[in-house]
Design a protein around this motif. Structure first.
Motif, PDB file in Angstrom:
ATOM      1  N   ALA A 280      64.195-111.046   4.753  1.00 29.21           N
ATOM      2  CA  ALA A 280      62.765-110.946   5.069  1.00 29.21           C
ATOM      3  C   ALA A 280      62.291-109.504   4.944  1.00 29.21           C
ATOM      4  O   ALA A 280      62.354-108.731   5.901  1.00 29.21           O
ATOM      5  CB  ALA A 280      62.515-111.470   6.482  1.00 29.21           C
ATOM      6  N   LEU A 281      61.864-109.144   3.751  1.00 29.55           N
ATOM      7  CA  LEU A 281      61.443-107.762   3.480  1.00 29.55           C
ATOM      8  C   LEU A 281      60.017-107.739   2.962  1.00 29.55           C
ATOM      9  O   LEU A 281      59.621-108.603   2.176  1.00 29.55           O
ATOM     10  CB  LEU A 281      62.341-107.132   2.405  1.00 29.55           C
ATOM     11  CG  LEU A 281      63.738-106.716   2.808  1.00 29.55           C
ATOM     12  CD1 LEU A 281      64.480-106.139   1.618  1.00 29.55           C
ATOM     13  CD2 LEU A 281      63.673-105.681   3.939  1.00 29.55           C
ATOM     14  N   ILE A 282      59.250-106.766   3.395  1.00 28.89           N
ATOM     15  CA  ILE A 282      57.938-106.535   2.799  1.00 28.89           C
ATOM     16  C   ILE A 282      58.181-106.041   1.379  1.00 28.89           C
ATOM     17  O   ILE A 282      59.043-105.192   1.143  1.00 28.89           O
ATOM     18  CB  ILE A 282      57.149-105.490   3.614  1.00 28.89           C
ATOM     19  CG1 ILE A 282      56.892-106.041   5.031  1.00 28.89           C
ATOM     20  CG2 ILE A 282      55.834-105.140   2.929  1.00 28.89           C
ATOM     21  CD1 ILE A 282      56.274-105.038   5.978  1.00 28.89           C
ATOM     22  N   GLN A 283      57.453-106.610   0.417  1.00 27.83           N
ATOM     23  CA  GLN A 283      57.617-106.246  -0.998  1.00 27.83           C
ATOM     24  C   GLN A 283      57.656-104.722  -1.162  1.00 27.83           C
ATOM     25  O   GLN A 283      56.768-104.007  -0.708  1.00 27.83           O
ATOM     26  CB  GLN A 283      56.433-106.801  -1.805  1.00 27.83           C
ATOM     27  CG  GLN A 283      56.643-106.791  -3.306  1.00 27.83           C
ATOM     28  CD  GLN A 283      56.736-108.210  -3.851  1.00 27.83           C
ATOM     29  OE1 GLN A 283      56.077-109.106  -3.340  1.00 27.83           O
ATOM     30  NE2 GLN A 283      57.562-108.423  -4.872  1.00 27.83           N
ATOM     31  N   GLY A 284      58.735-104.250  -1.812  1.00 31.20           N
ATOM     32  CA  GLY A 284      58.835-102.817  -2.078  1.00 31.20           C
ATOM     33  C   GLY A 284      59.554-102.037  -0.992  1.00 31.20           C
ATOM     34  O   GLY A 284      59.990-100.915  -1.209  1.00 31.20           O
ATOM     35  N   GLU A 285      59.720-102.639   0.200  1.00 33.22           N
ATOM     36  CA  GLU A 285      60.423-101.940   1.271  1.00 33.22           C
ATOM     37  C   GLU A 285      61.872-102.435   1.344  1.00 33.22           C
ATOM     38  O   GLU A 285      62.229-103.448   0.735  1.00 33.22           O
ATOM     39  CB  GLU A 285      59.716-102.173   2.609  1.00 33.22           C
ATOM     40  CG  GLU A 285      58.221-101.833   2.547  1.00 33.22           C
ATOM     41  CD  GLU A 285      57.728-101.241   3.841  1.00 33.22           C
ATOM     42  OE1 GLU A 285      58.476-101.251   4.828  1.00 33.22           O
ATOM     43  OE2 GLU A 285      56.569-100.755   3.843  1.00 33.22           O
ATOM     44  N   THR A 286      62.695-101.732   2.088  1.00 34.29           N
ATOM     45  CA  THR A 286      64.112-102.104   2.164  1.00 34.29           C
ATOM     46  C   THR A 286      64.598-102.243   3.605  1.00 34.29           C
ATOM     47  O   THR A 286      65.755-102.535   3.857  1.00 34.29           O
ATOM     48  CB  THR A 286      65.000-101.045   1.470  1.00 34.29           C
ATOM     49  OG1 THR A 286      64.713 -99.776   2.055  1.00 34.29           O
ATOM     50  CG2 THR A 286      64.717-100.995  -0.022  1.00 34.29           C
ATOM     51  N   ASP A 287      63.702-102.009   4.528  1.00 34.23           N
ATOM     52  CA  ASP A 287      64.087-102.016   5.935  1.00 34.23           C
ATOM     53  C   ASP A 287      63.789-103.367   6.577  1.00 34.23           C
ATOM     54  O   ASP A 287      62.625-103.769   6.679  1.00 34.23           O
ATOM     55  CB  ASP A 287      63.304-100.927   6.667  1.00 34.23           C
ATOM     56  CG  ASP A 287      64.227-100.105   7.529  1.00 34.23           C
ATOM     57  OD1 ASP A 287      65.376 -99.860   7.090  1.00 34.23           O
ATOM     58  OD2 ASP A 287      63.813 -99.730   8.630  1.00 34.23           O
ATOM     59  N   ASN A 288      64.844-104.052   7.012  1.00 40.23           N
ATOM     60  CA  ASN A 288      64.671-105.373   7.600  1.00 40.23           C
ATOM     61  C   ASN A 288      64.983-105.297   9.089  1.00 40.23           C
ATOM     62  O   ASN A 288      66.033-105.713   9.556  1.00 40.23           O
ATOM     63  CB  ASN A 288      65.601-106.362   6.885  1.00 40.23           C
ATOM     64  CG  ASN A 288      65.694-107.691   7.599  1.00 40.23           C
ATOM     65  OD1 ASN A 288      64.705-108.189   8.121  1.00 40.23           O
ATOM     66  ND2 ASN A 288      66.890-108.256   7.649  1.00 40.23           N
ATOM     67  N   THR A 289      64.060-104.684   9.844  1.00 35.29           N
ATOM     68  CA  THR A 289      64.353-104.518  11.277  1.00 35.29           C
ATOM     69  C   THR A 289      64.291-105.836  12.034  1.00 35.29           C
ATOM     70  O   THR A 289      64.914-105.976  13.069  1.00 35.29           O
ATOM     71  CB  THR A 289      63.405-103.508  11.938  1.00 35.29           C
ATOM     72  OG1 THR A 289      62.067-103.858  11.584  1.00 35.29           O
ATOM     73  CG2 THR A 289      63.701-102.096  11.484  1.00 35.29           C
ATOM     74  N   SER A 290      63.532-106.808  11.525  1.00 32.16           N
ATOM     75  CA  SER A 290      63.482-108.104  12.223  1.00 32.16           C
ATOM     76  C   SER A 290      64.848-108.795  12.140  1.00 32.16           C
ATOM     77  O   SER A 290      65.174-109.625  12.982  1.00 32.16           O
ATOM     78  CB  SER A 290      62.408-109.012  11.619  1.00 32.16           C
ATOM     79  OG  SER A 290      62.848-109.570  10.392  1.00 32.16           O
ATOM     80  N   GLY A 291      65.636-108.444  11.126  1.00 34.03           N
ATOM     81  CA  GLY A 291      66.955-109.048  11.003  1.00 34.03           C
ATOM     82  C   GLY A 291      66.942-110.480  10.493  1.00 34.03           C
ATOM     83  O   GLY A 291      67.977-111.134  10.467  1.00 34.03           O
ATOM     84  N   ASP A 292      65.782-110.996  10.090  1.00 35.40           N
ATOM     85  CA  ASP A 292      65.710-112.381   9.632  1.00 35.40           C
ATOM     86  C   ASP A 292      66.199-112.505   8.188  1.00 35.40           C
ATOM     87  O   ASP A 292      65.660-111.852   7.286  1.00 35.40           O
ATOM     88  CB  ASP A 292      64.277-112.901   9.751  1.00 35.40           C
ATOM     89  CG  ASP A 292      63.867-113.041  11.214  1.00 35.40           C
ATOM     90  OD1 ASP A 292      64.761-113.239  12.054  1.00 35.40           O
ATOM     91  OD2 ASP A 292      62.665-112.941  11.507  1.00 35.40           O
TER      92      ASP A 292
END
Lengths: 376, 376, 376
Positions: A280-292
């Motif tokens: 579950a990543l915002i397009q273009g970002e790499t940080d998945n803090t939600s962990g989903d």
């Protein structure tokens, strides 16, 4: 007669029939966790595992069937969240089927999707106290929508069945409309050796002691368009770091087989789940803090049992779940050996099994489960 | 017949029997709080106090009995928390009993523990609209596990019964396994004057108008090993300031007696609860910011009623709860006078009572409760 | 017979009767939102809209009736909050009525208040898939308390009925006593052309095809003393900025009429709600940060249908909700056209309707609902 429902009748004018049956499952569970060096002290617990009220029969016409199944144990009704009005999920099944033309059946309402055989087999008809970890991680659950079933008799004995479903794709009891897209499921089943006696292909254990060998092969393909949950229509909702729901297409494939012959029963399943973009990543970002992350991977499960003349049975199971690395979940294996005494078939039985589980090849725990099922 | 269940039958082949009965209790409550100087204005409220669905009978063999009781009123099902999957607690009873040998009975599932008589008496069979404050503070509730019951006929009339239970110790409907240790309960009952007509020792009011005096004496000893709740298997979970669960051994003792004779009925109870270390403190520290403390202390309760020939009854109760100082709770006393009209025994009755409560000897409130019970 | 309950009998000794009936409603909803410029893409969802278990009959005496209706779908049981022990609201109806004298009936328990006709008509007997937005915003819901009903035959055909209720005023399933004051409801009904065949004034659609024109006129006046919710006994609790509950007197008036004649049916409703001080403000202050405001205003609703000989029906509805400016809610209008096929009256029917909604005159959305009702 015991085991045929507490109520079971057809009205004199044949305008409807009803079978009403409550059932309960009680469990005693003794667990020993492995802490990396040794098994820890026993943890002993007791549990009402399932308790259900079931209504089914036909209404108005024998071509129009209905089923309503309600859960009442806490494990049955858990899952309140903001998409089902923070309410317990009491309804399991609530559907009608209409045999509108020859071999065709239309289903409308909430029902199990035509997924892997182990899931579609009722929890009342299990050979071990619970389903496998393949099922826990990969099964398709109940969903709300429409299904079309059809069957064909090909030659003397060969039977082929096709089932397709279109559903909301978020599982049961959702009240707040459809998030993401719809879910499409197709399943084909082949019974090359003819129908099982007593239609027992969706029942574990060979209680009928099928005189001739019987086999069912099944293949399910499921496509969940813009799925919003980590296990397709099960699991937790996936959120992006900005609080928005994350959606991705999830594909699930099952191949399974059920075989029964003179007291011997065996079934095997293979599962494979993929997602277009599992994290579950915002397009273009790499940080998945939600962990989903969608739980993708492959799994294999095989189970067999032999029923003795005195209605005692021994059964065993081996399951292996291999998750994709991206899911950040350790691979699991589980070995189970069980013994059952069927007093009145699956309606009154005592079961006991012992399970050994590993994660990435390392011992995880041993647990011993015993219990009974009482099913009217 | 009304009062014998909505359904009540044994199948022709005697393979099972079932009694199904819904019941509801409605209450009107007028309350006057005492504010230290005078009684405040009336607060009038209405309530569906209890609503239940009950199934019981035998299954497969007359030696195998079952009971399933479901709660449906909000007061019945309250108690969702992280240990029961944040779900309502619909199941009250779900157990089977097996008369496996002569006078022995084995119970498995969720059921009332063999605690104080007032608790074990069904809320359908009360002589005042609700149970006493002794019961509210000290009773043992339902729990999941195993029980063994036995009885002996000693001489012509003397009956002795023993009941032992081993259970999870956290009350009903827990799904997340056992926290702390198990709970062990033992109870002995003596009926020196023989069995009550109609087995009415666990029913309040002498509706049978017992011809001869009948008496039951009971003693319960309960040990909850590493208990995690403030009232043994009831109350709230106890946490330490570091967020961890607090565990301590809790002992509860009851002595009670029930007497009935020609319309007169009376029962008395004494309760005593102790804990090894009542205050939830991290070893070596003295600050209990969580405020979790086991509710320890002693209580006495006595209740009596007389049933007139016209099935009107007058009843009264006095209860005194003396908590240990460490519990930081004010001592309570309650005085109750009630009147009942039994239209069809406890199955259709109208009840009304007035209650006066004090805390540490100071008036606290007066409330007047009226209501009906409808019980199929 | 189908449609008369799954169970339906009177005991041989006439000591009670029971009708037990489950029912379910399934819906497919296709929605197109208007985003200010154009209608967006379709959103397709499926829903178990309602699922209920209903018990009713008489108990002990034909003069003493009871009704218990339980909700099981998530939409039925939603509404857990701190005033009902954070528990689902399973009980819809739980009351008894007692015909204690000639034309008088006393009701005690939880039941629908004698409010607008559309609300009192069972959701099983609707002519369009759901009730109107007048009802959604202004209806009086179920409440717990007492009601007194009376009827008079004036002359040959003219019937007059009076219903008064005194209730807690906060809706159904409240467990924590009465907040604010009580609610008082009075309703008068006139049937100048005599009783409807089959008592069908509280059923939508003219399934009886009334031979003679039949009319019911009704007026309801409701006063909720110190009401604490935004829609009288419905809506959300109102809080002040200091966290205290806000209370104000709310008055609701309904005028409604039902007409049926030879397959044609029509009903109309007018609603008007006022509050002494609609905005939840601390005396002397003007800042309402909680945003809690009583939903005051006026509404009009008219609905009509014609039932063809083949039991197909067309129906239409127009509703207009005009909120007071202080409520800060946009005025709403809704236009609905539907078609129904009654297979077994309201017990087995298929319904479909299309709805167009505006807010302050601007398009808001279009949605198309189809579904079935199965009702034993």
């Amino acid at each position: 007669k015991f085991g045929k429902g507490i109520l079971n009748y057809t009205t004199k004018d044949s305008s409807f029939s009803v079978k009403f049956a409550p059932r309960i499952q009680f469990r005693s569970i003794s667990n020993w966790d492995y802490n990396g060096e040794k098994f820890e002290d026993i943890n002993q617990s007791f549990l009402i595992r399932r308790a259900r009220l079931k209504f089914d029969g036909f209404a108005y016409s024998p071509k129009l069937h209905y089923k309503i199944e309600l859960g009442i144990a806490n494990r049955d009704i858990a899952g309140a969240n903001q998409f089902n009005r923070n309410s317990p999920r009491i309804i399991l099944d609530a559907f009608i089927t209409w045999n509108f033309h020859e071999n065709f059946l239309l289903l409308a309402g909430q029902a199990k999707l035509p997924g892997n055989i182990e899931r579609v087999i009722s929890s009342a008809n299990l050979q071990l106290t619970d389903r496998s970890i393949l099922n826990a991680s990969f099964n398709l659950d109940r969903d709300v929508g429409l299904q079309l079933h059809h069957f064909d008799q090909l030659g003397d004995t060969f039977i082929m069945r096709e089932k397709i479903a279109i559903s909301q794709g978020e599982g049961r009891n959702v009240t707040e409309g459809n998030l993401g897209g719809l879910e499409y499921t197709g399943r084909v089943e082949f019974l090359p050796l003819g129908a099982f006696e007593n239609d027992a292909e969706y029942v574990e254990s060979d209680l009928e002691r099928q005189e001739d060998p019987k086999l069912m092969l099944g293949v399910t393909y499921d496509y969940n368009d813009d799925a919003v949950k980590t296990r397709s229509n099960l699991g937790s909702y996936m959120f992006l770091d900005n609080g928005e729901l994350y959606m991705t297409n999830i594909t699930t494939v099952f191949v399974d087989a059920m075989f029964k012959y003179q007291g011997f029963s065996m079934f095997a399943e293979y599962a494979d789940r993929n997602a277009d973009a599992p994290v579950a990543l915002i397009q273009g970002e790499t940080d998945n803090t939600s962990g989903d992350i969608v739980l993708t991977g492959k799994a294999f499960n095989v189970q067999a049992g032999y029923l003795f003349q005195n209605n005692w049975e021994i059964a065993g199971r081996f399951t292996s779940n291999d998750y994709e690395e991206i899911s950040e979940k350790l691979d699991e294996k589980m070995y189970t050996i069980g013994v059952n005494k069927y007093i009145v078939g699956h309606k009154l039985k005592i079961q006991s099994d012992i399970n050994y589980a590993t994660k990435n090849g390392v011992a995880n725990n041993i647990y011993w489960t015993s219990g009974f099922e009482l099913h009217f």
